[in-house]
Design a protein around this motif. Structure first.
Motif, PDB file in Angstrom:
ATOM      1  N   VAL A  47       0.834  -1.203   0.000  1.00  0.00           N
ATOM      2  CA  VAL A  47       0.000   0.000   0.000  1.00  0.00           C
ATOM      3  C   VAL A  47       0.870   1.255   0.000  1.00  0.00           C
ATOM      4  N   LEU A  48       1.928   1.262   0.804  1.00  0.00           N
ATOM      5  CA  LEU A  48       2.833   2.411   0.830  1.00  0.00           C
ATOM      6  C   LEU A  48       3.504   2.627  -0.524  1.00  0.00           C
ATOM      7  N   GLU A  49       3.944   1.548  -1.149  1.00  0.00           N
ATOM      8  CA  GLU A  49       4.576   1.667  -2.469  1.00  0.00           C
ATOM      9  C   GLU A  49       3.598   2.219  -3.487  1.00  0.00           C
ATOM     10  N   GLN A  50       2.343   1.738  -3.458  1.00  0.00           N
ATOM     11  CA  GLN A  50       1.339   2.231  -4.395  1.00  0.00           C
ATOM     12  C   GLN A  50       1.043   3.709  -4.158  1.00  0.00           C
ATOM     13  N   ALA A  51       0.977   4.107  -2.897  1.00  0.00           N
ATOM     14  CA  ALA A  51       0.705   5.512  -2.584  1.00  0.00           C
ATOM     15  C   ALA A  51       1.845   6.394  -3.080  1.00  0.00           C
ATOM     16  N   TRP A  52       3.099   5.985  -2.811  1.00  0.00           N
ATOM     17  CA  TRP A  52       4.235   6.791  -3.270  1.00  0.00           C
ATOM     18  C   TRP A  52       4.330   6.813  -4.789  1.00  0.00           C
ATOM     19  N   ASP A  53       3.997   5.706  -5.439  1.00  0.00           N
ATOM     20  CA  ASP A  53       3.971   5.694  -6.910  1.00  0.00           C
ATOM     21  C   ASP A  53       2.955   6.701  -7.430  1.00  0.00           C
ATOM     22  N   PHE A  54       1.790   6.751  -6.792  1.00  0.00           N
ATOM     23  CA  PHE A  54       0.744   7.699  -7.188  1.00  0.00           C
ATOM     24  C   PHE A  54       1.231   9.139  -7.051  1.00  0.00           C
ATOM     25  N   PHE A  55       1.837   9.465  -5.901  1.00  0.00           N
ATOM     26  CA  PHE A  55       2.326  10.828  -5.684  1.00  0.00           C
ATOM     27  C   PHE A  55       3.461  11.177  -6.638  1.00  0.00           C
ATOM     28  N   ARG A  58       1.940  11.988 -10.011  1.00  0.00           N
ATOM     29  CA  ARG A  58       1.350  13.333 -10.022  1.00  0.00           C
ATOM     30  C   ARG A  58       2.431  14.401 -10.177  1.00  0.00           C
ATOM     31  N   ALA A  59       3.544  14.226  -9.477  1.00  0.00           N
ATOM     32  CA  ALA A  59       4.644  15.191  -9.582  1.00  0.00           C
ATOM     33  C   ALA A  59       5.239  15.166 -10.986  1.00  0.00           C
ATOM     34  N   GLU A  60       5.382  13.988 -11.568  1.00  0.00           N
ATOM     35  CA  GLU A  60       5.935  13.877 -12.925  1.00  0.00           C
ATOM     36  C   GLU A  60       4.989  14.505 -13.958  1.00  0.00           C
ATOM     37  N   GLU A  61       3.680  14.313 -13.784  1.00  0.00           N
ATOM     38  CA  GLU A  61       2.712  14.940 -14.686  1.00  0.00           C
ATOM     39  C   GLU A  61       2.799  16.462 -14.588  1.00  0.00           C
ATOM     40  N   ALA A  62       2.929  16.961 -13.363  1.00  0.00           N
ATOM     41  CA  ALA A  62       3.060  18.414 -13.169  1.00  0.00           C
ATOM     42  C   ALA A  62       4.335  18.924 -13.826  1.00  0.00           C
ATOM     43  N   LYS A  63       5.420  18.160 -13.721  1.00  0.00           N
ATOM     44  CA  LYS A  63       6.687  18.556 -14.338  1.00  0.00           C
ATOM     45  C   LYS A  63       6.547  18.653 -15.855  1.00  0.00           C
ATOM     46  N   GLN A  64       5.853  17.696 -16.451  1.00  0.00           N
ATOM     47  CA  GLN A  64       5.634  17.719 -17.899  1.00  0.00           C
ATOM     48  C   GLN A  64       4.781  18.917 -18.313  1.00  0.00           C
ATOM     49  N   LYS A  65       3.785  19.257 -17.492  1.00  0.00           N
ATOM     50  CA  LYS A  65       2.944  20.422 -17.788  1.00  0.00           C
ATOM     51  C   LYS A  65       3.750  21.720 -17.706  1.00  0.00           C
ATOM     52  N   VAL A  66       4.686  21.775 -16.749  1.00  0.00           N
ATOM     53  CA  VAL A  66       5.540  22.960 -16.634  1.00  0.00           C
ATOM     54  C   VAL A  66       6.422  23.074 -17.870  1.00  0.00           C
ATOM     55  N   LYS A  67       7.013  21.971 -18.282  1.00  0.00           N
ATOM     56  CA  LYS A  67       7.879  21.986 -19.471  1.00  0.00           C
ATOM     57  C   LYS A  67       7.109  22.362 -20.725  1.00  0.00           C
ATOM     58  N   ALA A  68       5.825  21.982 -20.767  1.00  0.00           N
ATOM     59  CA  ALA A  68       4.990  22.316 -21.925  1.00  0.00           C
ATOM     60  C   ALA A  68       4.466  23.753 -21.857  1.00  0.00           C
ATOM     61  N   GLY A  69       4.711  24.443 -20.743  1.00  0.00           N
ATOM     62  CA  GLY A  69       4.265  25.823 -20.609  1.00  0.00           C
ATOM     63  C   GLY A  69       2.811  25.972 -20.219  1.00  0.00           C
ATOM     64  N   LYS A  70       2.195  24.905 -19.721  1.00  0.00           N
ATOM     65  CA  LYS A  70       0.779  24.964 -19.343  1.00  0.00           C
ATOM     66  C   LYS A  70       0.571  25.488 -17.928  1.00  0.00           C
ATOM     67  N   VAL A  71       1.515  25.220 -17.030  1.00  0.00           N
ATOM     68  CA  VAL A  71       1.422  25.682 -15.643  1.00  0.00           C
ATOM     69  C   VAL A  71       2.783  26.194 -15.192  1.00  0.00           C
ATOM     70  N   SER A  72       2.795  26.901 -14.068  1.00  0.00           N
ATOM     71  CA  SER A  72       4.051  27.436 -13.532  1.00  0.00           C
ATOM     72  C   SER A  72       4.756  26.379 -12.680  1.00  0.00           C
ATOM     73  N   PRO A  73       6.037  26.597 -12.380  1.00  0.00           N
ATOM     74  CA  PRO A  73       6.777  25.656 -11.525  1.00  0.00           C
ATOM     75  C   PRO A  73       6.187  25.512 -10.129  1.00  0.00           C
ATOM     76  N   ILE A  74       5.369  26.465  -9.702  1.00  0.00           N
ATOM     77  CA  ILE A  74       4.738  26.366  -8.384  1.00  0.00           C
ATOM     78  C   ILE A  74       3.916  25.091  -8.283  1.00  0.00           C
ATOM     79  N   VAL A  75       3.243  24.721  -9.357  1.00  0.00           N
ATOM     80  CA  VAL A  75       2.419  23.514  -9.353  1.00  0.00           C
ATOM     81  C   VAL A  75       3.287  22.269  -9.136  1.00  0.00           C
TER      82      VAL A  75
END
Length: 134
Positions: A47-55, A58-75
């Motif tokens: 369960v802990l591994e699955q939770a950390w994988d999920f988080f 989410r962080a990796e998706e946010a990083k891709q959105k920042v690189k694409a210029g859709k959101v700021s690095p704050i996200v």
């Protein structure tokens, strides 16, 4: 009598136990404060591994959105520290509506050094790291 092997403790032989320790605080029967270490069993580890994988996803998706210029690095940094907009607002001392507005690159690029410093302190990084997203 035979000398015992140095690593006879089975918990430390199995490296997966060492990765999933939890420090618990409690009171003993005399009312004194004490610390105990708990080792997670297999279902808890999964369960802990699955939770950390999920988080991490989410962080990796946010990083891709920042690189694409859709959101700021704050996200990205908000996801990285497992915060939500309200929590970030409280940590940085910036009103919630402004935090949400700063998610957009247009407004992020116009932030003052003082405001950037508040975010950087909340994320425990430097202003330069926040700007360049290293």
């Amino acid at each position: 009598m035979e000398k015992p092997a140095e690593d006879t403790n089975i918990i430390y032989k199995n490296k997966s136990h060492g990765q999933y320790r939890e420090l618990l605080y409690s009171y003993d029967e005399k009312g004194n404060f004490e610390q105990n270490v708990k080792f997670h069993d297999e279902p808890e580890r999964v369960v802990l591994e699955q939770a950390w994988d999920f988080f991490n996803e989410r962080a990796e998706e946010a990083k891709q959105k920042v690189k694409a210029g859709k959101v700021s690095p704050i996200v990205y940094y908000m996801e990285k520290i497992l915060a939500d907009p309200l929590g970030l607002s409280m940590m940085a001392g910036i009103s919630l509506w402004k935090v949400k507005m700063h998610f957009r690159p247009y407004f992020f690029n116009r932030l003052s050094e003082k405001t950037l410093a508040k975010y950087a302190e909340a994320f425990n990084i430097s202003v330069e790291q926040l700007k360049s997203m290293e």
